[in-house]
Design an enzyme around this catalytic site. Structure first.
Site, PDB file in Angstrom:
ATOM      1  N   CYS A 102      22.680 -10.084  -6.303  1.00 27.86           N
ATOM      2  CA  CYS A 102      23.369  -8.822  -6.618  1.00 27.86           C
ATOM      3  C   CYS A 102      23.679  -8.782  -8.109  1.00 27.86           C
ATOM      4  O   CYS A 102      24.344  -9.668  -8.630  1.00 27.86           O
ATOM      5  CB  CYS A 102      24.656  -8.737  -5.804  1.00 27.86           C
ATOM      6  N   CYS A 106      25.657  -1.463 -10.101  1.00 30.41           N
ATOM      7  CA  CYS A 106      25.326  -0.209  -9.417  1.00 30.41           C
ATOM      8  C   CYS A 106      26.561   0.538  -8.922  1.00 30.41           C
ATOM      9  O   CYS A 106      26.523   1.762  -8.777  1.00 30.41           O
ATOM     10  CB  CYS A 106      24.440  -0.478  -8.204  1.00 30.41           C
ATOM     11  N   THR A 193      32.888  -5.940  -6.144  1.00 28.46           N
ATOM     12  CA  THR A 193      31.705  -6.502  -6.784  1.00 28.46           C
ATOM     13  C   THR A 193      31.810  -6.363  -8.300  1.00 28.46           C
ATOM     14  O   THR A 193      32.085  -5.273  -8.803  1.00 28.46           O
ATOM     15  CB  THR A 193      30.461  -5.737  -6.284  1.00 28.46           C
ATOM     16  N   GLU A 259      32.585 -11.501  -6.313  1.00 33.73           N
ATOM     17  CA  GLU A 259      33.371 -10.580  -5.477  1.00 33.73           C
ATOM     18  C   GLU A 259      34.842 -10.944  -5.652  1.00 33.73           C
ATOM     19  O   GLU A 259      35.186 -12.125  -5.635  1.00 33.73           O
ATOM     20  CB  GLU A 259      32.976 -10.723  -4.000  1.00 33.73           C
ATOM     21  N   HIS A 294      25.208   4.820  -3.055  1.00 37.35           N
ATOM     22  CA  HIS A 294      25.184   3.349  -2.985  1.00 37.35           C
ATOM     23  C   HIS A 294      24.233   2.865  -1.888  1.00 37.35           C
ATOM     24  O   HIS A 294      23.674   1.774  -1.987  1.00 37.35           O
ATOM     25  CB  HIS A 294      26.599   2.800  -2.803  1.00 37.35           C
ATOM     26  N   TYR A 298      20.636   0.278  -2.374  1.00 32.00           N
ATOM     27  CA  TYR A 298      20.245  -0.973  -1.702  1.00 32.00           C
ATOM     28  C   TYR A 298      18.739  -1.240  -1.792  1.00 32.00           C
ATOM     29  O   TYR A 298      18.233  -2.192  -1.198  1.00 32.00           O
ATOM     30  CB  TYR A 298      20.822  -1.030  -0.285  1.00 32.00           C
ATOM     31  N   CYS A 300      17.896  -2.554  -4.225  1.00 33.89           N
ATOM     32  CA  CYS A 300      18.035  -3.894  -4.836  1.00 33.89           C
ATOM     33  C   CYS A 300      17.497  -4.971  -3.904  1.00 33.89           C
ATOM     34  O   CYS A 300      16.884  -5.940  -4.336  1.00 33.89           O
ATOM     35  CB  CYS A 300      19.495  -4.175  -5.161  1.00 33.89           C
ATOM     36  N   GLU A 448      25.849  -9.420   2.733  1.00 36.21           N
ATOM     37  CA  GLU A 448      25.951  -8.272   1.840  1.00 36.21           C
ATOM     38  C   GLU A 448      25.034  -7.140   2.312  1.00 36.21           C
ATOM     39  O   GLU A 448      25.389  -5.967   2.241  1.00 36.21           O
ATOM     40  CB  GLU A 448      25.625  -8.660   0.410  1.00 36.21           C
TER      41      GLU A 448
END
Ligand code: SF4
Ligand code: FE
Length: 483
Positions: A102, A106, A193, A259, A294, A298, A300, A448
């Site tokens: 991560c 974002c 995050t 986190e 968001h 993802y 990502c 996650e």
């Protein structure tokens, strides 16, 4: 040009904060031994600054600000077209490929894009000044290439009760006082995050507020080192391996996420940083739009999946089984799953649309489908990688044993396979796959994927709302001439 170098960024976040970690207060975190644990998350976010300065990646990593006309990091941009939405997900896949974890930036990016259109719409209805304020605030972010966190998730106390009915009113962040200069807020945001390595944060409500919950309908920007803010660093599986001398046992030793639990204890927010103040009727839209952006983000996980597939394939080669038919099948399945994730990320971007504020938004249904896919496929991807890599991912001796003269020759003798990888690199690869499987990629790739950007049920609620069942029923009636 307002692009920070990675080094400038790293220096700029070395500011004293009220941070706790493993029971210790460590305000100057960059000077503390635990920085070894925090550092990979900062190396990861530095990568965003680094790639933006490299010619090969400029088209994806930067864009022109519609607010200032200057070249900015894409993570500080407001989407101006479908092309921007598509480049967003390409950038996220790229960063997932480069870091295998991560990369944290974002959340604020998505919060900004949601606030851009929602503040405009609140102003239209109530003749407020939020949109202009937000644009001013965001111009500063762009000008200084700031890293902005996004804060939505409240602790929520008793899930069966509304915010106003909680035994502790701070279970949801709320306004406790208002004066002619601004507001004072109290509460907490969890699962934050990239909060420690952010300069600022955009705070939003966590759910649609109702009458009587006006004090909970609040959104604002805040510096991450203001008075009253306390951060408690989240624990990750095997995090203390990062304090050991060697690097191999960490798996992904270069990169990682972070986190935090963040407590807002009577923090003062000046008027110019407030973007919603008691407009309960817009809280639902803000939550949905942020969540939608968001869930698009993802993408990502496709990039991270690319690395995992590479690791599984290299593992197969190093074991001499790359040409075995069932191994080939498993790798094909991994690629198929990962590209299916990519399809939904691209689709929700390609089917985006323009809001009255002038910015572009992803397709809500497809973004929720994307994230729902992400709650499932990474589990199967990891299962297949574990299958290919073998049980050794949870039985391998430590790096210290590999380096100990008493045992190194034995491990070399009995763990060498073929010429594809020397034994030490085999150790690296096995630990790397372990870091995906056992959740050492901080935060866990799987958990996650499940809970980030909302747990699976949150997407199912949106899918139900957007699924147009009646329309589908009517299709049947039309074909069958039913009334
Ligand atoms: Fe970005 Fe993915 Fe991390 Fe969320 S989980 S902040 S989308 S990299
Ligand atoms: Fe996340």
């Amino acid at each position: 040009m307002p692009l920070k170098t990675p080094e400038e960024y790293e220096e700029s976040i070395k500011r004293e904060v009220n941070l706790y970690m493993f029971g210790e207060k460590i305000s100057r975190f960059w000077e503390h031994p635990y920085y070894q644990i925090i550092k990979p998350s900062i190396t990861t976010t530095k990568k965003i600054y680094e790639l933006a300065l490299i010619d090969e990646y400029k088209d994806i990593m930067t864009t022109t600000s519609h607010l200032t006309g200057e070249i900015i990091n894409r993570f500080t941009s407001i989407h101006q077209s479908i092309e921007d939405l598509l480049k967003k997900v390409e950038m996220q896949r790229l960063l997932g490929q480069k870091t295998a974890c991560c990369f944290q930036r974002c959340v604020g990016y998505d919060a900004a894009n949601a606030l851009y259109s929602v503040t405009y719409e609140i102003d239209q209805k109530y003749d407020t000044k939020y949109h202009m304020r937000f644009k001013q605030y965001w111009k500063e972010v762009q000008k200084h290439d700031l890293f902005v966190a996004g804060s939505m998730t409240d602790p929520k106390g008793d899930r069966g009760k509304r915010p106003k009915d909680q035994q502790d009113p701070d279970a949801f962040l709320h306004i406790v006082e208002e004066n002619d200069k601004g507001i004072i807020v109290r509460g907490a945001k969890v699962h934050q995050t990239g909060f420690l390595n952010s300069h600022r944060a955009l705070v939003m409500p966590t759910l649609a507020m109702r009458e009587g919950e006006e004090d909970y309908a609040v959104s604002f920007g805040i510096d991450t080192n203001v008075k009253g803010l306390t951060m408690i660093y989240g624990r990750q599986a095997s995090d203390k391996r990062k304090l050991e001398e060697g690097k191999i046992d960490v798996g992904n030793f270069k990169y990682g996420g972070q986190e935090l639990f963040v407590i807002f204890d009577n923090c003062f927010i000046p008027h110019q940083h407030i973007f919603m103040n008691k407009e309960i009727d817009f809280t639902g839209e803000l939550v949905n739009r942020f969540a939608g952006y968001h869930r698009q983000s993802y993408a990502c996980k496709t990039g991270v999946g690319d690395v995992l597939i590479g690791a599984a394939a290299l593992s197969a080669q190093s074991l001499g089984v790359a040409n075995t038919s069932h191994i080939k099948e498993k790798l094909i399945e991994m690629i198929h799953l990962n590209e299916t994730l990519w399809c939904s990320a691209v689709a929700c971007s390609a089917k985006g649309f323009k809001r009255p504020a002038g910015n572009y938004e992803m397709d809500m249904l497809l973004a929720n489908v994307n994230k729902q896919n992400v709650t499932r496929f990474p589990y199967e991807l990891v299962r297949l990688a574990e299958d290919i890599a073998g049980g050794i991912i949870c039985t391998l001796p430590s790096e210290s044993d590999l380096k100990n003269p008493d045992t190194s020759k034995l491990l070399e003798k009995y763990l060498s396979t073929n010429s594809i990888l020397p034994t030490e690199d085999r150790f690296r690869l096995i630990r790397f796959i372990e870091s995906f499987a056992m959740g050492l990629t901080s935060p866990s790739y799987r958990t996650e994927s499940l809970h980030g950007a909302g747990s699976p049920q949150a997407q199912r609620i949106m899918i139900a709302r957007q699924g147009e069942l009646e329309k589908k029923i009517n299709l049947v009636k039309e074909i069958l001439d039913m009334k």
